[in-house]
Design a protein around this motif. Structure first.
Motif, PDB file in Angstrom:
ATOM      1  N   THR A   1       0.891  -1.148  -0.023  1.00 35.30           N
ATOM      2  CA  THR A   1       0.058  -0.298   0.096  1.00 35.30           C
ATOM      3  C   THR A   1       1.032   1.393  -0.011  1.00 35.30           C
ATOM      4  OG1 THR A   1      -1.800  -1.087   1.284  1.00 35.30           O
ATOM      5  CG2 THR A   1      -1.901   1.154   1.296  1.00 35.30           C
ATOM      6  N   LYS A   2       1.938   1.103   0.793  1.00 30.50           N
ATOM      7  CA  LYS A   2       2.910   2.487   1.227  1.00 30.50           C
ATOM      8  C   LYS A   2       3.257   2.875  -0.234  1.00 30.50           C
ATOM      9  CE  LYS A   2       6.244   1.577   4.071  1.00 30.50           C
ATOM     10  NZ  LYS A   2       6.793   1.060   4.983  1.00 30.50           N
ATOM     11  N   LYS A   3       3.827   1.921  -1.053  1.00 36.28           N
ATOM     12  CA  LYS A   3       4.555   2.257  -2.232  1.00 36.28           C
ATOM     13  C   LYS A   3       3.546   2.534  -3.421  1.00 36.28           C
ATOM     14  CE  LYS A   3       7.572  -1.526  -1.352  1.00 36.28           C
ATOM     15  NZ  LYS A   3       7.737  -2.911  -1.487  1.00 36.28           N
ATOM     16  N   VAL A   4       2.380   2.170  -3.362  1.00 38.54           N
ATOM     17  CA  VAL A   4       1.427   2.568  -4.525  1.00 38.54           C
ATOM     18  C   VAL A   4       0.828   3.858  -3.957  1.00 38.54           C
ATOM     19  CG1 VAL A   4      -1.175   2.175  -5.448  1.00 38.54           C
ATOM     20  CG2 VAL A   4       0.473   0.282  -4.995  1.00 38.54           C
ATOM     21  N   LEU A   5       0.806   4.043  -2.669  1.00 36.60           N
ATOM     22  CA  LEU A   5       0.289   5.684  -2.203  1.00 36.60           C
ATOM     23  C   LEU A   5       1.627   6.539  -2.706  1.00 36.60           C
ATOM     24  CD1 LEU A   5      -1.214   4.845   1.385  1.00 36.60           C
ATOM     25  CD2 LEU A   5      -2.209   5.755  -0.714  1.00 36.60           C
ATOM     26  N   ALA A   6       2.489   6.224  -2.541  1.00 36.71           N
ATOM     27  CA  ALA A   6       3.794   7.175  -2.953  1.00 36.71           C
ATOM     28  C   ALA A   6       3.671   7.489  -4.270  1.00 36.71           C
ATOM     29  CB  ALA A   6       5.109   6.478  -2.534  1.00 36.71           C
ATOM     30  N   GLU A   7       3.336   6.534  -5.214  1.00 33.77           N
ATOM     31  CA  GLU A   7       3.310   6.589  -6.657  1.00 33.77           C
ATOM     32  C   GLU A   7       2.133   7.626  -6.918  1.00 33.77           C
ATOM     33  OE1 GLU A   7       2.858   2.863  -8.871  1.00 33.77           O
ATOM     34  OE2 GLU A   7       1.635   4.052 -10.636  1.00 33.77           O
TER      35      GLU A   7
END
Lengths: 415, 415
Positions: A77-83
């Motif tokens: 989730t964290k990586k997708v939110l950053a994107e």
């Protein structure tokens, strides 16, 4: 204020876990005056999360996400939110120190995974999580607030209670949107017939719904979002009229548990209770004990699953078991007598039945359940003929047993 | 084949009920080789249902809906579906005769609401529902299949089992997409460290996820949709390697319940068991009894909630209670001894603790729980220091108690 909830995780989409998080969040948000527009469960893939995010943000002021945060490698989730927010991932030294300190205090060593977990999107506001290693995350983006929390229920609840709900309460004016009348022992259609005139005369801004579940029916009055302060008064008045009309079946309001209603009746009447269970296996006792403070009125229970224990602990006579069988009116009656003697409780309920799927006979098919409930003066018995579904039979029987106790306590109060 | 699930009803959006229907449907669809793209919960308004329908139909071959069907006036799904498909509402004489006949057989009269319920969208294919009055409905529209079912769980399950799943099985080729290793007694990070090399060497088409829950962690291997038949073999091989590595903590595969694993161990070893509970209130017994066939090995349980019953039914000495208190190692040990004597079981587990939220002291704060488990030869004890959350403490303790039984039964098997 409108919110959408996005739960992330294949475990929900393959049915491996039941999404209890959303229900809890929805209840709390509702009490804080926030309306939930929709709840969306998506896969823990980049595509799934992006699709959930874009849907949820369409009509919502706040998007609440759970899942896909944690120390193992499925933390996506964290990586997708950053994107999604165009953020870089930055190592968070403070978080790393906190996790190291937390582990040292417990005498554990940190792992490489804990270090990886400390990379966070640059624009995040962290929401401290005392129940686990992954903090909650808050982002502001184009007028919408995004909050991401771990999927572990007590971690999510900690972050909601400590950070999210207090902030929301400041932003909304709380208003009670619902009033629910809790009934047990009568079906949806008959309840509806009984209050037909009230239902037909409902004002436009008040809705009524029936929520049936295993012998219980919740009758819910709801106001629309545009409700004025007068609506609440009219809703309370209506709910009282309905409750009066259906008084035989009503055990309380607003999602009070049946076992809580029984506890209140016990406390009010100074009564103690006990349970004697066979096929329900301790569920009735467990439900009574789930209420804080039940030690004031619950003496205890006996799960006499074998015939031997029915004789030894509940003084059921071997001749009764021989002549009528363990699933019989005579047996539950003797179980009740024995339980009154063993526990010294004022009121007892006992159950013996064939929950299934096996064990049925022509005379006593699967789903045959006998119950007894009463005190030293009088014991009433009741026979149920239920389904072939073991879990359904157990859950339904527990409701009937609790309702027998409720009726006994209520009738005593009226005498 | 891709499916989306739409659950209709304000009761979900306000958190009044937990959406167990979706989890059950997802499990069954998954086993039938159908992939769930998303689960959407919407309001039971025209706007909510239309929004859910249009979202769900975007990428799905089949849209499954539950809720908003039933005898009372909140029956709105049917009307919105008629609008969505451009259908008229037509009175269904056959359905009306069926409902009348059903009620007459039970000695009830039909109500006006039952008659209103017999209006159906013109293009519907009815799916017979023996568990209630509202049939399921199937529609074909622009290449997508829409199925609408009542929200009452056993009615939905009946329609799924009788109509929907058999039809789907014909259309898909079933393939096992998941393999789950069930562990208890160790945390997510440490399990992950222990199998790090296996995890890092996973082939591209196999995913691994950790699902922690109250002392248990499920480790799930999943294949992608494009999995070939060889994938299943590799997945089984991998799951065996993982289970071997973590053998101390593994109690089974594929969502087997811990209490089922214990039942299997009892049957294999010819052992009988019994439970003595205080703060868990019968939950451990209930979980054991929830397994069909448990009467073969479960003797029974005693819920000794009051000190008096601990003495009377479990032979705990008054001096022990006086000197050490009800929540103490000595008390749970004596409870175990007493229970072995009372029930004649081979193996017992006992629990006494302060579940909270009240009742704590400085020496024994809320969340202090003592457990004992053993047989006539040896009894082991264990102390837990848990949270302030009553339900969490009860649920977690039940898992620990069951795991103590599992470890005892496993070690006996190995001897």
């Amino acid at each position: 204020m409108i919110a959408s909830i996005v739960t992330i995780g294949d475990e929900i989409l393959i049915g491996q876990i039941i999404d209890t998080n959303s229900a809890w969040m929805a209840t709390q948000l509702n009490l804080a005056g926030v309306t939930i527009r929709e709840i969306i469960s998506v896969s823990d893939t980049r595509e799934g999360i992006l699709s959930g995010l874009s849907q949820a943000s369409q009509h919502a002021d706040i998007v609440l996400m759970t899942g896909g945060l944690g120390p193992t490698k499925d933390d996506i989730t964290k990586k997708v939110l950053a994107e999604y927010f165009g953020d870089e991932m930055v190592f968070d030294e403070a978080l790393w120190l906190r996790i190291k300190e937390m582990f040292e205090r417990r005498g554990y060593e940190t792992t490489e995974l804990h270090k990886l977990q400390c990379y966070m999107p640059a624009s995040v506001e962290k929401l401290e999580n005392q129940m686990g290693t992954a903090p909650g995350m808050q982002f502001e983006h184009q007028g919408t607030t995004y909050i991401s929390m771990p999927g572990v229920p007590y971690e999510m609840k900690y972050i909601m209670n400590t950070h999210v709900l207090p902030r929301l309460s400041e932003l909304t004016e709380t208003f009670v949107h619902h009033r629910t009348i809790m009934t047990v022992g009568q079906g949806e259609s008959r309840l509806s017939e009984a209050i037909r005139d009230i239902e037909e005369g409902l004002p436009e801004d008040i809705k009524l719904a029936y929520l049936p579940s295993l012998g219980k029916v919740r009758i819910r009055l709801s106001t629309t979002e545009k409700a004025t302060s007068g609506t609440q008064g009219r809703m309370n008045e209506l709910s009282e009229r309905i409750a009066e009309r259906l008084s035989e079946y009503v055990y309380g309001y607003d999602d009070i548990a049946l076992e809580k209603a029984i506890g209140d009746l016990c406390v009010a009447g100074g009564k103690t209770i006990a349970t004697g269970e066979s096929c329900t296996g301790g569920l009735i006792a467990h439900r009574i004990v789930s209420i804080p403070g039940s030690s004031a009125y619950f003496r205890g229970g006996i799960v006499a699953y074998s015939n031997e224990l029915k004789q030894k602990l509940l003084a059921v006579s071997p001749s009764t078991l021989e002549a009528h069988g363990a699933v019989s009116e005579q047996t539950v009656r003797e179980m009740a007598d024995g339980l009154l003697g063993q526990t010294g409780a004022d009121l007892v309920v006992t159950v013996s039945g064939i929950a299934g799927p096996g064990g049925g006979t022509e005379e006593k098919p699967v789903g045959t359940i006998w119950l007894a409930c009463g005190d030293a003066q009088q014991i009433r018995t009741h026979r149920l003929q239920l389904s072939k579904d073991r879990q359904l039979n157990i859950d339904y029987t527990a409701n009937v047993a609790l309702n027998m106790m409720r009726k006994h306590l209520t009738s005593q109060r009226e005498e």
